[in-house]
Write a protein that holds these residues in place. Structure first.
Motif, PDB file in Angstrom:
ATOM      1  N   LEU A 200      37.907  32.273  45.578  1.00 47.53           N
ATOM      2  CA  LEU A 200      36.763  31.422  45.909  1.00 47.53           C
ATOM      3  C   LEU A 200      36.993  30.695  47.226  1.00 47.53           C
ATOM      4  CD1 LEU A 200      34.043  30.184  45.140  1.00 47.53           C
ATOM      5  CD2 LEU A 200      35.284  28.460  43.825  1.00 47.53           C
ATOM      6  N   VAL A 201      38.174  30.121  47.407  1.00 45.78           N
ATOM      7  CA  VAL A 201      38.460  29.363  48.635  1.00 45.78           C
ATOM      8  C   VAL A 201      38.501  30.286  49.842  1.00 45.78           C
ATOM      9  CG1 VAL A 201      40.221  28.016  49.830  1.00 45.78           C
ATOM     10  CG2 VAL A 201      39.624  27.466  47.473  1.00 45.78           C
ATOM     11  N   ALA A 202      39.152  31.446  49.703  1.00 46.46           N
ATOM     12  CA  ALA A 202      39.228  32.393  50.823  1.00 46.46           C
ATOM     13  C   ALA A 202      37.846  32.911  51.195  1.00 46.46           C
ATOM     14  CB  ALA A 202      40.152  33.551  50.468  1.00 46.46           C
ATOM     15  N   GLY A 203      36.970  33.077  50.204  1.00 46.47           N
ATOM     16  CA  GLY A 203      35.613  33.522  50.499  1.00 46.47           C
ATOM     17  C   GLY A 203      34.790  32.451  51.182  1.00 46.47           C
ATOM     18  N   LYS A 204      34.846  31.217  50.646  1.00 50.97           N
ATOM     19  CA  LYS A 204      34.059  30.122  51.215  1.00 50.97           C
ATOM     20  C   LYS A 204      34.508  29.772  52.634  1.00 50.97           C
ATOM     21  CE  LYS A 204      32.239  27.636  47.221  1.00 50.97           C
ATOM     22  NZ  LYS A 204      30.851  27.632  47.744  1.00 50.97           N
ATOM     23  N   ALA A 205      35.770  30.066  52.978  1.00 48.06           N
ATOM     24  CA  ALA A 205      36.254  29.802  54.329  1.00 48.06           C
ATOM     25  C   ALA A 205      35.539  30.654  55.368  1.00 48.06           C
ATOM     26  CB  ALA A 205      37.764  30.047  54.404  1.00 48.06           C
ATOM     27  N   VAL A 206      34.938  31.752  54.917  1.00 46.78           N
ATOM     28  CA  VAL A 206      34.220  32.650  55.818  1.00 46.78           C
ATOM     29  C   VAL A 206      32.711  32.443  55.731  1.00 46.78           C
ATOM     30  CG1 VAL A 206      33.671  35.091  56.215  1.00 46.78           C
ATOM     31  CG2 VAL A 206      36.046  34.377  55.913  1.00 46.78           C
ATOM     32  N   GLY A 207      32.200  32.228  54.512  1.00 47.44           N
ATOM     33  CA  GLY A 207      30.760  32.025  54.367  1.00 47.44           C
ATOM     34  C   GLY A 207      30.324  32.198  52.923  1.00 47.44           C
ATOM     35  N   GLU A 208      29.112  31.756  52.626  1.00 48.14           N
ATOM     36  CA  GLU A 208      28.603  31.826  51.264  1.00 48.14           C
ATOM     37  C   GLU A 208      28.420  33.260  50.798  1.00 48.14           C
ATOM     38  OE1 GLU A 208      28.290  29.452  49.060  1.00 48.14           O
ATOM     39  OE2 GLU A 208      29.089  28.032  50.525  1.00 48.14           O
ATOM     40  N   ALA A 209      27.988  34.143  51.682  1.00 44.04           N
ATOM     41  CA  ALA A 209      27.819  35.545  51.313  1.00 44.04           C
ATOM     42  C   ALA A 209      29.165  36.173  50.973  1.00 44.04           C
ATOM     43  CB  ALA A 209      27.146  36.321  52.441  1.00 44.04           C
ATOM     44  N   ALA A 210      30.180  35.830  51.744  1.00 43.69           N
ATOM     45  CA  ALA A 210      31.527  36.333  51.472  1.00 43.69           C
ATOM     46  C   ALA A 210      32.045  35.800  50.148  1.00 43.69           C
ATOM     47  CB  ALA A 210      32.469  35.935  52.602  1.00 43.69           C
ATOM     48  N   ALA A 211      31.787  34.519  49.868  1.00 41.87           N
ATOM     49  CA  ALA A 211      32.250  33.918  48.619  1.00 41.87           C
ATOM     50  C   ALA A 211      31.597  34.579  47.413  1.00 41.87           C
ATOM     51  CB  ALA A 211      31.968  32.422  48.626  1.00 41.87           C
TER      52      ALA A 211
END
Length: 333
Positions: A200-211
Motif C-alpha cells: 500500500l505504501v509503495a503504491g501510494k508513493a507513486v499515485g492512487e492508480a498505482a496503489a
C-alpha cells in the motif's frame, strides 16, 4: 488443564497486540508502514529477553500461537472478495502464481545449499512468496516448525520487505521513461512485495492508480495462501509416509475457513458494522499471535541461527525484484 491456566498468557499477548495496534496508528509509524505485526513481535522479543517470563504464561502463549492464529487467518479473508479475482483477470493471477511458485521453489533449492534446515527454508520461502509474516505464521503449524525458526523467518522477510518498500518508488522513477505506467507498477509491486501494508505504501508513493492496482494484485496473491497450505500439507504427509513415519495428517482446516470468509465477504450478507468489527478482531488476533511468537523467541536463538537465514531472505528479495520483474515484463499487457 484448567481454562484459567490460559488467562495470563493470553492476556499478556493481547495487551501487547493492542499496544502494537495503537503505536502503528501514530502518524510517523503509519506513514512508514510500520506494521502492528512487526511491533508486536519486537515488543514480545524485548520483553522476553529483558527478564524471564512467568511459567504460568506458557499455556496461554501456546494457545495464541495456535488457535488464535488460525482464527486471525480466517478473519483475514474478510478483506478479500471473489470479485477482485474477476476484476484482475487471468494475466495477473498467472503472474502471482508464477512469482509464488518460483520464489518458493528457489527458497528450497538455495536454502539447502546454504546449509539451512528444511523447516527454515519452507518458512522463509512462504513468507517471501506470499504475504510476509502472516504466511510464516500460517505455515508454521502445517509443518510443525519451532517458534524459534518462525521468529527468524519473520525477522528476515520483514527486514527485506521494508527495504523493498522504500526501493520500489525510486525504481519507478527510473522505469517510467521506459514505458512503465502506474497500473503496471502496481501489478509489479503487488506481485513481488512482501507485506500488504508495504504494498500500500509503495503504491501510494507513486499515485492512487498505482496503489489500487498494487493492493488488488496483492490481495489476489494472498488468496493463493489457502491452496498453498493445502498442497503443502499433502506433500508433508506423503513425505512422512515415504520415510516410514506415522505422523497424523496435518490438514490446515483454517485454510478452508479462509476461503469461506472470502466467499462470505463476497456475498455482501455481513452488515458493515459487523464486518468492520470482525476485521478489527482479526487484526488483533494476528498481532496477539505475533506477540506470543516474540515472547517465545530469544536473542540467543537468533544468534545461533547465524547469517544463513538472512542470506536466504536477501537472495529471495533479489529474485522477487529481478525475477519477479522479469515475469511481469514477459506477461505485460
Amino acid at each position: 488443564m484448567q481454562k484459567t491456566a490460559y488467562i495470563s498468557g493470553v492476556a499478556a499477548a493481547l495487551l501487547l497486540a493492542a499496544a502494537a495496534q495503537w503505536l502503528a496508528a501514530l502518524p510517523w509509524l503509519a506513514a512508514h508502514a510500520i506494521s502492528p505485526l512487526l511491533l508486536a513481535i519486537v515488543g514480545g522479543m524485548l520483553l522476553a529477553n529483558l527478564r524471564p517470563l512467568p511459567a504460568g504464561w506458557l499455556p496461554g502463549l501456546r494457545l495464541c500461537r495456535q488457535s488464535l492464529l488460525r482464527a486471525g487467518i480466517v478473519l483475514f479473508g474478510l478483506q478479500l472478495t471473489l470479485g477482485q479475482l474477476q476484476q484482475l483477470g487471468g494475466r495477473v493471477l498467472l503472474i502471482d502464481a508464477l512469482v509464488l511458485a518460483s520464489t518458493f521453489g528457489l527458497a528450497l533449492w538455495l536454502g539447502r545449499r546454504l546449509g539451512l534446515d528444511r523447516d527454515s527454508c519452507v518458512l522463509i520461502g512462504a513468507g517471501s512468496a506470499i504475504c510476509g509474516a502472516a504466511a510464516v505464521l500460517a505455515t508454521q503449524p502445517v509443518i510443525r516448525a519451532s517458534s524459534e525458526r518462525a521468529g527468524v523467518a519473520v525477522a528476515g522477510v520483514v527486514l527485506f520487505g521494508s527495504i523493498a518498500m522504500l526501493l520500489y518508488p525510486w525504481l519507478y522513477g527510473l522505469l517510467a521513461p521506459l514505458g512503465l505506467n502506474q497500473a503496471g507498477y502496481g501489478v509489479l509491486t503487488g506481485s513481488t512485495l512482501h507485506e500488504v501494508a508495504q504494498v500500500l505504501v509503495a503504491g501510494k508513493a507513486v499515485g492512487e492508480a498505482a496503489a489500487a492496482s498494487a493492493v488488488l494484485t496483492k490481495m489476489l496473491r494472498v488468496m493463493l495462501l489457502a491452496p498453498f497450505l493445502l498442497l503443502l500439507a499433502a506433500v508433508w504427509q506423503r513425505r512422512a509416509a515415504a520415510q516410514g513415519q506415522r505422523a497424523p495428517i496435518a490438514v490446515p482446516w483454517f485454510a478452508f475457513g479462509f476461503i469461506a470468509a472470502i466467499a462470505l465477504n463476497s456475498s455482501g450478507w455481513l452488515p458493515p458494522a459487523l464486518h468492520d468489527g470482525l476485521l478489527l478482531l482479526g487484526r488483533l488476533l494476528l498481532a496477539a499471535a505475533m506477540a506470543a511468537l516474540g515472547l517465545d523467541t530469544r536473542f540467543a536463538a537468533l544468534y545461533r541461527a547465524g547469517w544463513r537465514p538472512l542470506a536466504l531472505a536477501a537472495l529471495l528479495f533479489g529474485w522477487l525484484l529481478l525475477g519477479g520483474g522479469g515475469i511481469n515484463w514477459l506477461l505485460r499487457a
